[in-house]
Scaffold this motif. Structure first.
Motif, PDB file in Angstrom:
ATOM      1  N   ILE A 130       1.949  58.820  57.416  1.00 13.18           N
ATOM      2  CA  ILE A 130       0.412  58.571  57.387  1.00 13.18           C
ATOM      3  C   ILE A 130       0.338  57.277  56.093  1.00 13.18           C
ATOM      4  O   ILE A 130      -0.463  56.359  56.316  1.00 13.18           O
ATOM      5  N   ASP A 131       1.066  57.716  54.655  1.00 16.01           N
ATOM      6  CA  ASP A 131       0.888  56.505  53.895  1.00 16.01           C
ATOM      7  C   ASP A 131       1.954  55.371  54.479  1.00 16.01           C
ATOM      8  O   ASP A 131       1.302  54.243  53.973  1.00 16.01           O
ATOM      9  N   ASP A 137      -1.081  48.863  57.822  1.00 18.55           N
ATOM     10  CA  ASP A 137      -2.447  48.543  58.175  1.00 18.55           C
ATOM     11  C   ASP A 137      -3.059  47.636  57.084  1.00 18.55           C
ATOM     12  O   ASP A 137      -3.772  46.612  57.167  1.00 18.55           O
ATOM     13  N   LEU A 138      -3.002  48.062  55.869  1.00 21.24           N
ATOM     14  CA  LEU A 138      -3.266  47.367  54.704  1.00 21.24           C
ATOM     15  C   LEU A 138      -2.760  45.922  54.662  1.00 21.24           C
ATOM     16  O   LEU A 138      -3.592  45.026  54.318  1.00 21.24           O
ATOM     17  N   ARG A 140      -1.504  44.188  56.982  1.00 18.55           N
ATOM     18  CA  ARG A 140      -2.053  43.492  58.219  1.00 18.55           C
ATOM     19  C   ARG A 140      -3.419  43.043  57.860  1.00 18.55           C
ATOM     20  O   ARG A 140      -3.680  41.712  58.182  1.00 18.55           O
ATOM     21  N   GLU A 141      -4.225  43.823  57.300  1.00 18.47           N
ATOM     22  CA  GLU A 141      -5.756  43.473  56.985  1.00 18.47           C
ATOM     23  C   GLU A 141      -5.578  42.358  56.066  1.00 18.47           C
ATOM     24  O   GLU A 141      -6.618  41.410  55.894  1.00 18.47           O
ATOM     25  N   GLU A 142      -4.588  42.577  55.101  1.00 18.88           N
ATOM     26  CA  GLU A 142      -4.700  41.581  53.900  1.00 18.88           C
ATOM     27  C   GLU A 142      -4.408  40.128  54.646  1.00 18.88           C
ATOM     28  O   GLU A 142      -4.798  39.150  54.101  1.00 18.88           O
ATOM     29  N   ARG A 143      -3.622  40.255  55.402  1.00 18.06           N
ATOM     30  CA  ARG A 143      -2.902  38.859  56.097  1.00 18.06           C
ATOM     31  C   ARG A 143      -3.974  38.566  56.954  1.00 18.06           C
ATOM     32  O   ARG A 143      -4.274  37.112  56.887  1.00 18.06           O
ATOM     33  N   GLU A 144      -4.750  39.237  57.625  1.00 19.09           N
ATOM     34  CA  GLU A 144      -5.781  38.470  58.385  1.00 19.09           C
ATOM     35  C   GLU A 144      -6.827  38.195  57.435  1.00 19.09           C
ATOM     36  O   GLU A 144      -7.672  37.143  57.745  1.00 19.09           O
ATOM     37  N   ARG A 145      -7.368  38.829  56.423  1.00 20.80           N
ATOM     38  CA  ARG A 145      -8.188  38.278  55.569  1.00 20.80           C
ATOM     39  C   ARG A 145      -7.889  36.823  55.023  1.00 20.80           C
ATOM     40  O   ARG A 145      -8.668  36.173  54.661  1.00 20.80           O
TER      41      ARG A 145
END
Length: 179
Positions: A130-131, A137-138, A140-145
């Motif tokens: 999970i970690d 995911d974090l 990936r979201e940071e790259r997208e942001r």
């Protein structure tokens, strides 16, 4: 990876526990546990398949043998040990009728501990997964942001440059002739 109950390992643990129980003397063990604060050994009572009988006088040895063998005890390979000139300790194997209930409880505890160990391992593995997924995911979201921020900055910059583009000098229109 997730663990599952391995019958061979469980049987090996049970066999080791049974062997340890049958070869252990019942009584006080000065190293039965560990003090959680200091880490020093602490004493306690332990069950075992061997019972040591203290015989204070040599004349009582044979009556003690007879009494205990009549109750189902058998002499161990250790036999009799002289503690001093008149005091002896006789080591007997406990009768199976006494050993079976104790052994059943010990084997059940071994099985429960093994299942709990597997459960703890599986929970720890799931938490690690999970970690790891949350970290992925974090990221990936940071790259997208970051990409969206770069695109927005580029668009704003383009719009500002277009708005403040230097205008070529405009030549005033030639005056029209007078009539």
């Amino acid at each position: 990876m997730l663990k599952s109950l391995d019958p061979k390992e469980l049987q090996a643990r049970k066999s080791a526990a049974e062997e340890a129980f049958r070869g252990r003397k019942a009584g006080v063990n000065h190293f039965a546990g560990v003090d959680p604060v200091t880490g020093r050994p602490v004493g306690g009572y332990q069950d075992g398949g061997i019972e040591a009988v203290l015989v204070k006088y040599a004349e009582e040895l044979i009556p003690t043998y007879i009494e205990y063998t009549a109750r189902g005890y058998t002499l161990t390979s250790i036999g009799t040990i002289a503690l001093d000139a008149n005091t002896f300790e006789v080591y007997f194997n406990r009768p199976e009728a006494q050993v079976k209930p104790m052994l059943a409880a010990i084997l059940q505890k071994v099985e429960d501990d093994y299942k709990a160990e597997i459960e703890v391992h599986n929970e720890k593995f799931i938490q690690q997964q999970i970690d790891a997924q949350l970290r992925v995911d974090l990221a990936r979201e940071e790259r997208e942001r970051a990409l969206a921020e770069t695109e927005r900055r580029t668009k704003v910059e383009r719009d500002i440059r277009a708005a403040f583009q230097p205008v070529d000098e405009v030549t005033p229109p030639a005056p029209k002739g007078r009539k």
